[in-house]
Scaffold this motif. Sequence first.
Motif, PDB file in Angstrom:
ATOM      1  N   ALA A   7     -12.207   6.943  -7.307  1.00  0.00           N
ATOM      2  CA  ALA A   7     -13.168   6.609  -6.251  1.00  0.00           C
ATOM      3  C   ALA A   7     -12.773   5.310  -5.545  1.00  0.00           C
ATOM      4  N   ASP A   8     -12.266   4.339  -6.306  1.00  0.00           N
ATOM      5  CA  ASP A   8     -11.817   3.076  -5.701  1.00  0.00           C
ATOM      6  C   ASP A   8     -10.662   3.315  -4.731  1.00  0.00           C
ATOM      7  N   ILE A   9      -9.726   4.178  -5.157  1.00  0.00           N
ATOM      8  CA  ILE A   9      -8.580   4.486  -4.295  1.00  0.00           C
ATOM      9  C   ILE A   9      -9.049   5.193  -3.029  1.00  0.00           C
ATOM     10  N   ALA A  10      -9.955   6.160  -3.194  1.00  0.00           N
ATOM     11  CA  ALA A  10     -10.454   6.923  -2.043  1.00  0.00           C
ATOM     12  C   ALA A  10     -11.157   6.020  -1.038  1.00  0.00           C
ATOM     13  N   ARG A  11     -11.957   5.086  -1.546  1.00  0.00           N
ATOM     14  CA  ARG A  11     -12.682   4.180  -0.660  1.00  0.00           C
ATOM     15  C   ARG A  11     -11.726   3.297   0.129  1.00  0.00           C
ATOM     16  N   ARG A  12     -10.706   2.771  -0.540  1.00  0.00           N
ATOM     17  CA  ARG A  12      -9.768   1.878   0.141  1.00  0.00           C
ATOM     18  C   ARG A  12      -8.872   2.640   1.113  1.00  0.00           C
ATOM     19  N   ALA A  13      -8.573   3.899   0.795  1.00  0.00           N
ATOM     20  CA  ALA A  13      -7.698   4.682   1.665  1.00  0.00           C
ATOM     21  C   ALA A  13      -8.468   5.376   2.778  1.00  0.00           C
ATOM     22  N   GLY A  14      -9.799   5.431   2.658  1.00  0.00           N
ATOM     23  CA  GLY A  14     -10.615   6.092   3.671  1.00  0.00           C
ATOM     24  C   GLY A  14     -10.479   7.597   3.630  1.00  0.00           C
ATOM     25  N   VAL A  15     -10.297   8.168   2.421  1.00  0.00           N
ATOM     26  CA  VAL A  15     -10.158   9.623   2.262  1.00  0.00           C
ATOM     27  C   VAL A  15     -11.111  10.089   1.153  1.00  0.00           C
ATOM     28  N   SER A  16     -11.137  11.388   0.911  1.00  0.00           N
ATOM     29  CA  SER A  16     -11.988  11.944  -0.141  1.00  0.00           C
ATOM     30  C   SER A  16     -11.311  11.793  -1.499  1.00  0.00           C
ATOM     31  N   LYS A  17     -12.131  11.920  -2.560  1.00  0.00           N
ATOM     32  CA  LYS A  17     -11.558  11.876  -3.910  1.00  0.00           C
ATOM     33  C   LYS A  17     -10.639  13.071  -4.137  1.00  0.00           C
ATOM     34  N   GLY A  18     -10.944  14.192  -3.497  1.00  0.00           N
ATOM     35  CA  GLY A  18     -10.071  15.357  -3.624  1.00  0.00           C
ATOM     36  C   GLY A  18      -8.694  15.096  -3.058  1.00  0.00           C
ATOM     37  N   ALA A  19      -8.653  14.396  -1.901  1.00  0.00           N
ATOM     38  CA  ALA A  19      -7.363  14.075  -1.293  1.00  0.00           C
ATOM     39  C   ALA A  19      -6.564  13.141  -2.203  1.00  0.00           C
ATOM     40  N   VAL A  20      -7.258  12.191  -2.835  1.00  0.00           N
ATOM     41  CA  VAL A  20      -6.588  11.294  -3.771  1.00  0.00           C
ATOM     42  C   VAL A  20      -6.011  12.080  -4.942  1.00  0.00           C
ATOM     43  N   SER A  21      -6.786  13.023  -5.465  1.00  0.00           N
ATOM     44  CA  SER A  21      -6.312  13.833  -6.590  1.00  0.00           C
ATOM     45  C   SER A  21      -5.066  14.620  -6.205  1.00  0.00           C
ATOM     46  N   TYR A  22      -5.086  15.219  -4.990  1.00  0.00           N
ATOM     47  CA  TYR A  22      -3.903  15.965  -4.523  1.00  0.00           C
ATOM     48  C   TYR A  22      -2.680  15.048  -4.469  1.00  0.00           C
ATOM     49  N   ALA A  23      -2.886  13.849  -3.904  1.00  0.00           N
ATOM     50  CA  ALA A  23      -1.756  12.929  -3.729  1.00  0.00           C
ATOM     51  C   ALA A  23      -1.202  12.453  -5.060  1.00  0.00           C
ATOM     52  N   LEU A  24      -2.099  12.099  -5.982  1.00  0.00           N
ATOM     53  CA  LEU A  24      -1.644  11.569  -7.264  1.00  0.00           C
ATOM     54  C   LEU A  24      -0.983  12.617  -8.136  1.00  0.00           C
ATOM     55  N   ASN A  25      -1.375  13.877  -7.944  1.00  0.00           N
ATOM     56  CA  ASN A  25      -0.825  14.947  -8.784  1.00  0.00           C
ATOM     57  C   ASN A  25       0.296  15.715  -8.103  1.00  0.00           C
ATOM     58  N   GLY A  26       0.741  15.224  -6.922  1.00  0.00           N
ATOM     59  CA  GLY A  26       1.865  15.850  -6.240  1.00  0.00           C
ATOM     60  C   GLY A  26       1.567  17.222  -5.687  1.00  0.00           C
ATOM     61  N   PRO A  28      -0.006  19.977  -2.712  1.00  0.00           N
ATOM     62  CA  PRO A  28      -0.161  20.037  -1.251  1.00  0.00           C
ATOM     63  C   PRO A  28      -1.624  19.800  -0.860  1.00  0.00           C
ATOM     64  N   GLY A  29      -1.843  19.506   0.414  1.00  0.00           N
ATOM     65  CA  GLY A  29      -3.208  19.281   0.875  1.00  0.00           C
ATOM     66  C   GLY A  29      -3.374  17.959   1.592  1.00  0.00           C
ATOM     67  N   VAL A  30      -2.357  17.087   1.536  1.00  0.00           N
ATOM     68  CA  VAL A  30      -2.390  15.818   2.266  1.00  0.00           C
ATOM     69  C   VAL A  30      -1.043  15.608   2.934  1.00  0.00           C
ATOM     70  N   SER A  31      -1.049  14.834   4.000  1.00  0.00           N
ATOM     71  CA  SER A  31       0.207  14.553   4.702  1.00  0.00           C
ATOM     72  C   SER A  31       1.064  13.586   3.893  1.00  0.00           C
ATOM     73  N   ASP A  32       2.340  13.542   4.223  1.00  0.00           N
ATOM     74  CA  ASP A  32       3.239  12.624   3.514  1.00  0.00           C
ATOM     75  C   ASP A  32       2.808  11.178   3.713  1.00  0.00           C
ATOM     76  N   ALA A  33       2.358  10.838   4.939  1.00  0.00           N
ATOM     77  CA  ALA A  33       1.940   9.456   5.205  1.00  0.00           C
ATOM     78  C   ALA A  33       0.715   9.093   4.369  1.00  0.00           C
ATOM     79  N   THR A  34      -0.244  10.020   4.281  1.00  0.00           N
ATOM     80  CA  THR A  34      -1.443   9.768   3.468  1.00  0.00           C
ATOM     81  C   THR A  34      -1.087   9.650   2.002  1.00  0.00           C
ATOM     82  N   ARG A  35      -0.183  10.520   1.549  1.00  0.00           N
ATOM     83  CA  ARG A  35       0.228  10.474   0.140  1.00  0.00           C
ATOM     84  C   ARG A  35       0.866   9.122  -0.188  1.00  0.00           C
ATOM     85  N   ARG A  36       1.721   8.624   0.701  1.00  0.00           N
ATOM     86  CA  ARG A  36       2.377   7.342   0.450  1.00  0.00           C
ATOM     87  C   ARG A  36       1.344   6.212   0.421  1.00  0.00           C
ATOM     88  N   ARG A  37       0.373   6.283   1.360  1.00  0.00           N
ATOM     89  CA  ARG A  37      -0.654   5.235   1.397  1.00  0.00           C
ATOM     90  C   ARG A  37      -1.497   5.243   0.115  1.00  0.00           C
TER      91      ARG A  37
END
Length: 338
Positions: A7-26, A28-37
Amino acid sequence: MKRPTIADIARRAGVSKGAVSYALNGQPGVSDATRRRILAIAKEIGWNPNSAARALSGATANAVGLALCRPARILGIEPFYMELISGVEGELSARSYALTLQVVAEPDAEVGVYRRWWGERRVDGVFVCDLRVNDRRVPVLEELQLPAVVIGGPDGVGTLANIWHDDAAALVETMEYLVALGHRRVARVAGLPDLQHTATRTEAFGKVCRRLGLEQAITVSADYTGEEGARATRRLLSAAERPTAIIYDNDVMAIAGLAVAQEMGLSVPADLSLVAWDDSPLCQLVHPPLTALTRDIPTHGGQAARQLLAVIAGEPVASVKAETARLTPRGSTAPPRS
């Protein structure tokens, strides 16, 4: 004592917790730029996927950390840290806590260690040693809300609990003793200049020398090793107006200074008086035994450990002023030769 979450990551990145989960677990579902951020933010706040299950369980680590930004070779020869750790361990072991020790090469690495330990639930709190002038570790620990006790102060600790010695008072007592013996040219071999306690001692040294009207008052910086202590002593004793007394910021440098004085044909204490900061058995094994500023370092470590365990338990903890180092005169000090 909030630990970093998705939740802390999602708040700072301005995305949903689901998007954070996708990014952290590699996934699909988020852009490369969002994943890097998202990955950069996770690293910045110390979140680690390996600690997720443990963080959800609310388990404690039953360990505290001590990260030291010192060369490992110095730790092996400096009695102060061995005595401090013995006091810490004595208190922790009685409470079934472990001490995690890590040596780092530079301050940024030390901050990284704190972030990793806290994010991975490796420790429940940390000790902060070698407080620096404008120490950047303090605001980082406050931001992380990582329980901490600073072994130093009283200034520059922010809202963190701390335990400290009055180094200025101890130095004034030492200078007044040397002047009472008849010394007018006194030098000091100091420790690392960016440390808070070094700055405190340097300021106190300058003030008391001016107040006592000394003819010569020189501070030379070194790094606590015997090599640097010997080099600084050699420079001081090679001057046209050499000092008749030298104060050292630790016992290792003082013992090296004694060897240099004897090598140069000077008699201690007839030609040169020496005082060591932090008494240890080493000070009494040399000839002549060294006059020293004595502190009960193991007790100091035990007090710091009790403070940290109280902070971890959520108890209010005040700053603690430890007993001021007392001057212990021995055979290395005497009136200067006429």
